[in-house]
Design a protein around this motif. Structure first.
Motif, PDB file in Angstrom:
ATOM      1  N   PRO A   1     -19.004 -45.751  -6.281  1.00 57.73           N
ATOM      2  CA  PRO A   1     -18.716 -46.743  -6.383  1.00 57.73           C
ATOM      3  C   PRO A   1     -18.953 -48.374  -5.590  1.00 57.73           C
ATOM      4  O   PRO A   1     -19.006 -49.504  -6.453  1.00 57.73           O
ATOM      5  N   SER A   2     -20.223 -47.847  -4.527  1.00 63.27           N
ATOM      6  CA  SER A   2     -20.901 -49.043  -3.791  1.00 63.27           C
ATOM      7  C   SER A   2     -21.639 -49.659  -5.282  1.00 63.27           C
ATOM      8  O   SER A   2     -22.171 -50.753  -4.878  1.00 63.27           O
ATOM      9  N   GLU A   3     -22.293 -48.781  -5.853  1.00 66.99           N
ATOM     10  CA  GLU A   3     -23.880 -49.794  -6.644  1.00 66.99           C
ATOM     11  C   GLU A   3     -23.513 -48.831  -7.710  1.00 66.99           C
ATOM     12  O   GLU A   3     -24.030 -47.322  -7.873  1.00 66.99           O
ATOM     13  N   LEU A   4     -22.421 -48.788  -9.064  1.00 68.41           N
ATOM     14  CA  LEU A   4     -21.985 -48.517 -10.189  1.00 68.41           C
ATOM     15  C   LEU A   4     -23.606 -48.065 -11.294  1.00 68.41           C
ATOM     16  O   LEU A   4     -23.152 -47.248 -11.298  1.00 68.41           O
ATOM     17  N   ARG A   5     -24.177 -48.755 -11.007  1.00 62.96           N
ATOM     18  CA  ARG A   5     -25.381 -48.342 -12.002  1.00 62.96           C
ATOM     19  C   ARG A   5     -26.419 -47.425 -11.643  1.00 62.96           C
ATOM     20  O   ARG A   5     -26.881 -46.411 -12.356  1.00 62.96           O
ATOM     21  N   ASP A   6     -25.761 -47.127 -10.407  1.00 64.88           N
ATOM     22  CA  ASP A   6     -26.608 -45.936  -9.638  1.00 64.88           C
ATOM     23  C   ASP A   6     -25.629 -45.072  -9.493  1.00 64.88           C
ATOM     24  O   ASP A   6     -26.443 -43.534  -9.490  1.00 64.88           O
ATOM     25  N   SER A   7     -24.690 -44.435 -10.085  1.00 64.22           N
ATOM     26  CA  SER A   7     -24.200 -43.571 -10.713  1.00 64.22           C
ATOM     27  C   SER A   7     -24.892 -42.703 -11.320  1.00 64.22           C
ATOM     28  O   SER A   7     -25.535 -42.556 -12.304  1.00 64.22           O
ATOM     29  N   ARG A   8     -24.368 -41.153 -10.902  1.00 65.67           N
ATOM     30  CA  ARG A   8     -25.507 -39.561 -11.539  1.00 65.67           C
ATOM     31  C   ARG A   8     -24.627 -39.212 -12.834  1.00 65.67           C
ATOM     32  O   ARG A   8     -23.648 -38.952 -12.848  1.00 65.67           O
ATOM     33  N   TYR A   9     -25.435 -37.790 -13.110  1.00 71.72           N
ATOM     34  CA  TYR A   9     -24.768 -37.665 -13.748  1.00 71.72           C
ATOM     35  C   TYR A   9     -25.229 -35.892 -13.763  1.00 71.72           C
ATOM     36  O   TYR A   9     -25.941 -35.457 -13.524  1.00 71.72           O
ATOM     37  N   VAL A  10     -24.083 -35.628 -13.663  1.00 72.10           N
ATOM     38  CA  VAL A  10     -23.690 -33.924 -13.599  1.00 72.10           C
ATOM     39  C   VAL A  10     -24.250 -32.789 -14.470  1.00 72.10           C
ATOM     40  O   VAL A  10     -22.272 -33.211 -15.393  1.00 72.10           O
ATOM     41  N   TRP A  11     -24.599 -32.595 -15.026  1.00 72.78           N
ATOM     42  CA  TRP A  11     -24.543 -31.597 -16.373  1.00 72.78           C
ATOM     43  C   TRP A  11     -24.985 -30.072 -16.060  1.00 72.78           C
ATOM     44  O   TRP A  11     -25.936 -29.926 -15.113  1.00 72.78           O
ATOM     45  N   LEU A  12     -24.123 -29.109 -16.452  1.00 67.50           N
ATOM     46  CA  LEU A  12     -23.467 -27.859 -16.013  1.00 67.50           C
ATOM     47  C   LEU A  12     -23.626 -26.998 -16.983  1.00 67.50           C
ATOM     48  O   LEU A  12     -22.464 -27.090 -18.081  1.00 67.50           O
TER      49      LEU A  12
END
Ligand code: GAL
Length: 466
Positions: free
Chosen positions: A414-425
């Protein structure tokens, strides 16, 4: 005498009735046994028929189903308060792991958002890490840029035999529109990436762009465009995109529709509306095997989900709508189907903060839907109660691997939304469910949905040919 003679008669009758009852009971029990045994034989027979494929599948997916534990310890929080304030006001509740995770200055945050030099890099990745997913790491496209496809979904395009991943492009500055508002990024648009192997993604550009000037446009940058999903309409030959459209304060609560002749766009924006005159926030769409498609959305202040059938051209909803998971406050729906049963993963409603996922199932898509419990396996308690620090967005079938899927989720920053990551499992369907109470003839009605934690994993070799 008469009395005496009556008694044995009555007794005899009772005995006769009792023995008749036990005979009936015995007959019924026998019949039930025959049914159960036949049912069992049928299953065994069915299993026999598919043993070879099943066994191949089992050995392939067993690696995906390995339970991987995480020995993860959070060091006691540093007290940032001055001792005098502590004496005056008393000790404050220490921050939870999730608070620490959300605090970009904490070590816990760094653990879950590894540096760029750890990125999944299909172009320069080297053989050791070939095809490996590392949930939470930066994921680079074929140009070497971090993939921007948040809250997204994947379409397999039969015509081009290519996967297309659509999602929110959040490559802008994160800010709050006002002090109590959610962290946000101005609308950039919907990005599209293409891939043949589900690992190497080529940037196809922004296929639906935000609007810079016209403030009355739904896609004006000051608004909200979230969770875009695309399906192909076999009748019209069009690619149809549905998305959550909102204003800065999330009061418009609508869906938007866009259309294109090509999976790589450009998509033309058509309109927005409140489906069935109801609020619609987190949403997804689902295309069934028979070509019918559905919109699933959080409504009534996110307290329940609604499911509505789309019109034949997929450009609108029909009046056919059902309410589900009423008063359960679920969002981020991701729907999939396996062997005629519909499944759905949802999250709780805690904004960008992760929370516990739930799996649900239904034999008919319009419901009733039943909750099966938390699908997360492995990691540790905190991993499982936070969906591995992520939120569901889509479930993708792995072709050829019946019963195996890829669970796609977002680890929001939330502090840097562009840096949100993907969790694929890996997600599999099978085994006994934890919670669903409904049993019929001692057979549970549902199979367990399991999402397995892995620090690193890949699809079994040859999944494309199987
Ligand atoms: C979440 C939702 C996201 C986004 C976010 C904004 O609950 O799933 O898509 O809307 O809230 O705070």
């Amino acid at each position: 005498m008469g009395l005496r003679s009556k008694q044995p008669k009555a007794l005899a009758f009772r005995c006769y009735a009792a023995s008749h009852r036990s005979l009936t009971l015995a007959v019924w029990s026998l019949a039930a046994l025959v049914v159960v045994v036949n049912f069992h034989l049928l299953i065994i027979h069915k299993e026999d028929e598919s043993t070879s494929t099943h066994e191949i599948n089992r050995s392939i997916v067993s690696e995906l189903e390995e339970v991987e534990e995480e020995k993860f310890r959070v060091s006691p929080p540093r007290s940032r308060r001055n001792p005098r304030a502590v004496r005056r006001k008393g000790e404050q509740k220490p921050p939870s792991v999730v608070d620490e995770f959300l605090d970009e200055s904490s070590a816990v945050h760094d653990m879950f958002f590894p540096e760029r030099n750890m990125a999944i890099d299909p172009i320069n990745g080297g053989n050791d890490s070939m095809y490996f997913y590392y949930p939470g790491r930066v994921w680079l496209d074929t140009d070497g840029n971090p993939i921007q496809a948040h809250g997204g979904g994947v379409l397999y395009d039969e015509k081009t035999e290519t996967y297309f991943w659509y999602g929110e492009n959040k490559d802008g500055k994160t800010y709050k529109a006002h002090s109590k508002g959610a962290d946000r990024v101005d609308i950039v648009g919907v990005s599209c990436y293409s891939s043949k192997d589900l690992w190497t993604w080529r940037n196809e550009g922004v296929v639906l762009r935000g609007e810079k000037k016209n403030v009355t446009h739904d896609l004006h940058k000051s608004n909200v465009l979230e969770r875009p999903k695309v399906i192909y309409n076999d009748r019209t030959g069009k690619y149809v995109m549905w998305m959550h459209i909102d204003d800065t304060n999330y009061t418009k609560a609508s869906v938007g529709v866009a259309i294109s002749d090509s999976p790589t766009g450009p998509f033309s924006y058509l309109y927005s509306k409140q489906p069935h005159d109801c609020e619609s926030r987190d949403m997804t769409i689902f295309k069934d095997d028979n070509g019918k498609a559905y919109l699933i959305y959080s409504s009534e202040d996110n307290s329940e989900l609604h499911i509505g059938q789309l019109t034949d051209d997929y450009l609108d909803v029909t009046d056919n709508m059902r309410r589900l998971l009423i008063a359960q406050h679920r969002e981020a729906p991701a729907l999939f189907k396996y062997e005629g049963t519909y499944y759905m993963i949802t999250s709780g409603c805690t904004g960008w903060a992760p929370n516990t996922a739930l799996a649900h199932a239904a034999t008919a898509i319009m419901g009733p839907w039943e909750t099966l419990g938390n699908p997360c396996v492995g990691g540790n308690d905190i991993f499982r109660s936070t969906t591995f620090f992520s939120q569901s967005t889509f479930v993708l079938a792995i072709p050829g691997l019946s019963g195996s899927f890829i669970f796609m989720a977002d680890r929001w920053s939330p502090s840097e939304l562009r840096d949100s990551r993907y969790v694929w499992l890996p997600l599999t369907v099978g085994g006994l469910p934890d919670e669903a109470a409904d049993y019929s003839f001692m057979f549970p009605l549902w199979s367990r949905v399991s999402i397995y934690w892995h620090r690193r994993w890949r699809l079994p070799e040859g999944w494309r040919d199987s």
